[in-house]
Every structure is written in structure tokens, then in C-alpha cells.
Design an enzyme around this catalytic site. Sequence first.
Site, PDB file in Angstrom:
ATOM      1  N   LYS A   1       8.330  -5.608  -1.620  1.00  0.00           N
ATOM      2  CA  LYS A   1       7.027  -6.008  -1.080  1.00  0.00           C
ATOM      3  C   LYS A   1       6.362  -7.120  -1.913  1.00  0.00           C
ATOM      4  CE  LYS A   1       6.086  -1.512   1.058  1.00  0.00           C
ATOM      5  NZ  LYS A   1       5.065  -0.457   1.272  1.00  0.00           N
TER       6      LYS A   1
ATOM      7  N   TYR B   1       5.351  -2.328  11.492  1.00  0.00           N
ATOM      8  CA  TYR B   1       4.654  -1.102  11.086  1.00  0.00           C
ATOM      9  C   TYR B   1       3.910  -0.444  12.247  1.00  0.00           C
ATOM     10  CZ  TYR B   1       5.532  -1.364   6.032  1.00  0.00           C
ATOM     11  OH  TYR B   1       6.113  -1.343   4.782  1.00  0.00           O
TER      12      TYR B   1
ATOM     13  N   PHE C   1      -5.101   3.050   7.430  1.00  0.00           N
ATOM     14  CA  PHE C   1      -4.675   2.023   6.472  1.00  0.00           C
ATOM     15  C   PHE C   1      -3.884   0.886   7.117  1.00  0.00           C
ATOM     16  CE2 PHE C   1      -1.540   5.523   6.350  1.00  0.00           C
ATOM     17  CZ  PHE C   1      -0.360   4.842   6.635  1.00  0.00           C
TER      18      PHE C   1
ATOM     19  N   ARG D   1      15.704   6.533  -0.911  1.00  0.00           N
ATOM     20  CA  ARG D   1      14.384   7.156  -1.061  1.00  0.00           C
ATOM     21  C   ARG D   1      14.248   7.836  -2.424  1.00  0.00           C
ATOM     22  NH1 ARG D   1      11.271   6.813   3.187  1.00  0.00           N
ATOM     23  NH2 ARG D   1      10.035   8.684   2.834  1.00  0.00           N
TER      24      ARG D   1
ATOM     25  N   ASN E   1       3.056  -0.648  -3.321  1.00  0.00           N
ATOM     26  CA  ASN E   1       4.021   0.276  -3.930  1.00  0.00           C
ATOM     27  C   ASN E   1       5.434  -0.316  -4.033  1.00  0.00           C
ATOM     28  OD1 ASN E   1       4.683   0.463  -1.245  1.00  0.00           O
ATOM     29  ND2 ASN E   1       4.561   2.696  -1.113  1.00  0.00           N
TER      30      ASN E   1
ATOM     31  N   HIS F   1       9.727  -0.686   0.349  1.00  0.00           N
ATOM     32  CA  HIS F   1       9.773   0.165   1.546  1.00  0.00           C
ATOM     33  C   HIS F   1      11.222   0.569   1.757  1.00  0.00           C
ATOM     34  CE1 HIS F   1       9.458   1.510   5.726  1.00  0.00           C
ATOM     35  NE2 HIS F   1      10.553   0.797   5.932  1.00  0.00           N
TER      36      HIS F   1
ATOM     37  N   GLU G   1      15.163  -0.495  12.117  1.00  0.00           N
ATOM     38  CA  GLU G   1      14.581  -1.435  11.148  1.00  0.00           C
ATOM     39  C   GLU G   1      15.579  -2.523  10.737  1.00  0.00           C
ATOM     40  OE1 GLU G   1      11.324   1.645   9.178  1.00  0.00           O
ATOM     41  OE2 GLU G   1      12.899   0.822   7.912  1.00  0.00           O
TER      42      GLU G   1
HETATM   43  P1  CMP Z   1       5.923   2.288   3.323  1.00  0.00           P
HETATM   44  O1  CMP Z   1       7.103   3.121   2.928  1.00  0.00           O
HETATM   45  O2  CMP Z   1       6.133   0.828   3.395  1.00  0.00           O
HETATM   46  O3  CMP Z   1       5.351   2.792   4.736  1.00  0.00           O
HETATM   47  C1  CMP Z   1       4.005   2.594   5.115  1.00  0.00           C
HETATM   48  C2  CMP Z   1       3.152   2.124   3.972  1.00  0.00           C
HETATM   49  O4  CMP Z   1       1.770   2.290   4.130  1.00  0.00           O
HETATM   50  C3  CMP Z   1       3.485   2.925   2.733  1.00  0.00           C
HETATM   51  O5  CMP Z   1       4.759   2.569   2.257  1.00  0.00           O
HETATM   52  C4  CMP Z   1       2.309   2.593   1.829  1.00  0.00           C
HETATM   53  O6  CMP Z   1       2.538   1.452   1.042  1.00  0.00           O
HETATM   54  C5  CMP Z   1       1.201   2.248   2.825  1.00  0.00           C
HETATM   55  N1  CMP Z   1       0.067   3.173   2.754  1.00  0.00           N
HETATM   56  C6  CMP Z   1      -1.196   2.812   2.470  1.00  0.00           C
HETATM   57  N2  CMP Z   1      -2.000   3.868   2.516  1.00  0.00           N
HETATM   58  C7  CMP Z   1      -1.235   4.940   2.814  1.00  0.00           C
HETATM   59  C8  CMP Z   1      -1.516   6.335   3.001  1.00  0.00           C
HETATM   60  N3  CMP Z   1      -2.745   6.837   2.879  1.00  0.00           N
HETATM   61  N4  CMP Z   1      -0.462   7.149   3.303  1.00  0.00           N
HETATM   62  C9  CMP Z   1       0.787   6.648   3.458  1.00  0.00           C
HETATM   63  N5  CMP Z   1       1.093   5.328   3.296  1.00  0.00           N
HETATM   64  C10 CMP Z   1       0.088   4.491   2.976  1.00  0.00           C
END
Ligand code: CMP
Length: 140
Positions: free
Chosen positions: A11, A51, A59, A87, A114, A117, A128
Site C-alpha cells: 500500500k 474495495y 471507513f 495472511r 497497514n 492487503h 482479485e
Molecule cells: P485490507 O486488508 O486492505 O482490507 C480493507 C481495508 O480497510 C483494511 O485492510 C484496512 O486497511 C482498512 N480499514 C480501515 N478501517 C478499518 C476497520 N475499522 N476495519 C477493517 N478494516 C479497516
Amino acid sequence: MSIQQTLSIIKPDATKRNLTGKINSKLEESGLKIIAQKRILLSKAQAKDFYKVHQERPFYDDLVKFMISGPVVVQVLEGENAVSKNREVMGATNPAEAEEGTIRKEFAVSLEANSVHGSDSLENAKIEISFFFSRIELVS
Ligand code: CMP
């Protein structure tokens, strides 16, 4: 045990800090093979589409904004149980809950930023992967 493919995204928070190589090392050290990879700048429409499963979540808008805030590296990982293996290597979505030694524990900044993904199921991995790659781009 089966050989699977999964989608990974490095990311914007990680590409901006020049962490692509360090994250790739962690993936490769775990036994996963990077069989396709490209660095791209997502458009808003592409990020929203990718997404869309989260479109009802509070969010969603911020997530889309974040994912277009800089380059991402999209990649296909291959290996034994690649979906769950990736994961495991990534660690929990929230870095505060991620285990020692995982990518998110080491590099992630916040729940949103974070760093990586990874597909959450084999079914979603197929969807995906085909979102970003054509079959001839996957070289195992
Ligand atoms: P990702 O695995 O990319 O999938 C969705 C993303 O939403 C997740 O990682 C997080 O980076 C982001 N995100 C932001 N807020 C939240 C939340 N409250 N719960 C889960 N994912 C979140």
C-alpha cells in the site's frame, strides 16, 4: 496442502517509505513466490471498484482516498496454501494486534495505513488477481 495463488498489494504508506524490497523479502523468506508484480497508481474509480465489498462500511471513503494517495505494488504470490500463508506473514489487519515478526507488526502505521492487503479466501483471490492481471502476466 495445495498450491494456490493469492493477490497482495503493497500500500501507499509502504511504497512512500521505500519498503517494497523489505516486504518482498519477508514474503519470499516465508516460501511464497512472487510470480507477477507491477507498481501502479490506482484511479479513484479503480480503488472504489476493488474495495466495493466495503462500500457500506464507514471507513470506505477514507480507504479509497488512502489507496490513491500514492503508488501501490500489486503482486501475485504462489505457494502451498498461499492465501492463508500470506495472511500469516501479513499479520492482523490492525497492526496493534499483529504478531511479532509479521509485516504489519514491523511496518504498518495504523489500521488504515497497514502496509499490505492480501486476499481473504481462495475465491476472492481469483477475483482479485483477475482484477489486476491477465493470465500471460503470471509466470510461475
Ligand atoms: P485490507 O486488508 O486492505 O482490507 C480493507 C481495508 O480497510 C483494511 O485492510 C484496512 O486497511 C482498512 N480499514 C480501515 N478501517 C478499518 C476497520 N475499522 N476495519 C477493517 N478494516 C479497516
